[in-house]
Design a protein around this motif. Structure first.
Motif, PDB file in Angstrom:
ATOM      1  N   ARG A   1      -1.241   3.585  -8.583  1.00 23.97           N
ATOM      2  CA  ARG A   1      -2.113   3.148  -7.494  1.00 23.97           C
ATOM      3  C   ARG A   1      -1.765   1.714  -7.108  1.00 23.97           C
ATOM      4  O   ARG A   1      -1.627   0.837  -7.971  1.00 23.97           O
ATOM      5  CB  ARG A   1      -3.571   3.241  -7.948  1.00 23.97           C
ATOM      6  N   GLY A   2      -1.613   1.480  -5.821  1.00 26.40           N
ATOM      7  CA  GLY A   2      -1.256   0.155  -5.318  1.00 26.40           C
ATOM      8  C   GLY A   2       0.228  -0.039  -5.100  1.00 26.40           C
ATOM      9  O   GLY A   2       0.633  -0.971  -4.400  1.00 26.40           O
ATOM     10  N   ASP A   3       1.063   0.816  -5.692  1.00 28.59           N
ATOM     11  CA  ASP A   3       2.507   0.718  -5.464  1.00 28.59           C
ATOM     12  C   ASP A   3       2.833   1.055  -4.013  1.00 28.59           C
ATOM     13  O   ASP A   3       2.118   1.801  -3.341  1.00 28.59           O
ATOM     14  CB  ASP A   3       3.258   1.683  -6.372  1.00 28.59           C
ATOM     15  N   ARG A   4       3.947   0.506  -3.568  1.00 22.06           N
ATOM     16  CA  ARG A   4       4.396   0.777  -2.199  1.00 22.06           C
ATOM     17  C   ARG A   4       5.679   1.613  -2.228  1.00 22.06           C
ATOM     18  O   ARG A   4       6.548   1.408  -3.072  1.00 22.06           O
ATOM     19  CB  ARG A   4       4.584  -0.515  -1.420  1.00 22.06           C
ATOM     20  N   ILE A   5       5.751   2.530  -1.281  1.00 22.19           N
ATOM     21  CA  ILE A   5       6.894   3.441  -1.168  1.00 22.19           C
ATOM     22  C   ILE A   5       7.450   3.327   0.242  1.00 22.19           C
ATOM     23  O   ILE A   5       6.693   3.388   1.222  1.00 22.19           O
ATOM     24  CB  ILE A   5       6.460   4.903  -1.428  1.00 22.19           C
TER      25      ILE A   5
END
Length: 305
Positions: free
Chosen positions: A218-222
């Motif tokens: 959660r909170g990671d960017r892709i």
């Protein structure tokens, strides 16, 4: 003097409401037909579908209760004959008021059911004399190598053999068909074949992750991109999209589901290379992102894209 609560007044009110409903259905169906580009001589089934959609735009609950209390059809099973059902009830109510309204003939009333039976027979073959339902069996891969399996299925009542074209390949499907035709000759029974063609499914392609990172949290960017991804310290994960044309239709705030919903994300930025997603729904322990996983998109409320 007739009381406003008398049966005659109730029936007159029902008649007026049904006539109004009929007009709403006719006008509403024209809007659907216009949107579908088939205002001129639409097929009967398409016309009835438009009427059904227009009917279901109305809240019929109180009207249905009153119709049932009067011993009339409550329109609960009018899917195949929307206007005919309305006209049949209106004709009865009109007669109670000394008026006339053209009711559908028996053939007109059941035309939709007749067409459904004809189409079902064309698709699935004639029904068994011992049961109404047809039996459709999805053939396993073993059916290409075991002709006796097709013989057993046919002898036990199979009416339709379904071949799932999302699996195996044409040479395997050909063997299945050949074995089925052989079983037909042996049993003197006919069996329809349904080739279920897999539609396009948008999937993830190659994935690039920073060194030491194996999961997204959660909170990671892709970065969802059309190009072959390269590991980047700025964005924790990059992944290609098998149908890159879809990226041009995404807006900031749109939702993207990955791997059958195991990873949920929203679009936070549009870049020349693709769209940046921020993960907001994923298991607490994170989730590995792999290639060949499904991608699903949900547009923003009110958006026409």
């Amino acid at each position: 003097m007739v009381s406003s609560s008398s049966p005659s007044c109730n029936l007159r009110s029902l008649l007026e409401r049904l006539l109004e409903l009929r007009q709403q259905v006719v006008e509403g169906s024209q809007k659907y037909l216009a949107a579908w580009g088939c205002l001129t001589s639409p097929p009967a089934a398409i016309h009835n579908l438009a009427r059904y959609l227009a009917l279901r735009q109305q809240d019929l609950r109180s009207l249905q209760l009153e119709l049932a209390a009067a011993g009339l059809s409550s329109l609960g099973r009018c899917e195949s004959r929307v206007l005919e059902s309305l006209d049949a009830v209106i004709a009865i109510l009109a007669a109670t008021q000394g008026l006339t309204h053209t009711a559908p003939s028996y053939e007109e009333f059941y035309a939709g059911d007749t067409a459904l039976e004809q189409h079902a027979e064309a698709l699935f073959g004639p029904p068994s004399p011992h049961r109404r339902a047809r039996i459709m069996v999805t053939l396993p891969s073993e059916a290409a190598e075991q002709p006796e399996l097709l013989l057993q299925l046919l002898e036990r009542g199979m009416n339709v053999a379904r071949i799932n074209c999302a699996h195996d390949e044409p040479s395997v499907w050909e063997k299945m068909v050949a074995h089925l035709r052989q079983a037909e000759a042996q049993t003197q029974r006919r069996c329809k074949i349904l080739l279920d063609l897999a539609g396009p499914k948008i999937r993830t392609g190659p994935v690039a992750m920073p060194p030491g990172k194996t999961k997204v949290y959660r909170g990671d960017r892709i970065l969802l991109t059309a190009k072959v991804p390269e590991a980047s310290a700025d964005i924790s994960c990059q992944v290609t999209c098998s149908l890159p044309e879809v990226l041009a239709h995404l807006q900031v705030g749109a939702t993207v589901w990955i791997d059958d919903g195991k990873i949920g994300a929203r679009v936070v930025r549009i870049e020349p290379a693709g769209v940046v997603l921020e993960v907001d729904k994923v298991a607490p322990q994170g989730k590995k992102l792999r290639a060949e996983k499904g991608l699903n998109f949900r547009k923003l409320p009110g958006s026409d894209r």
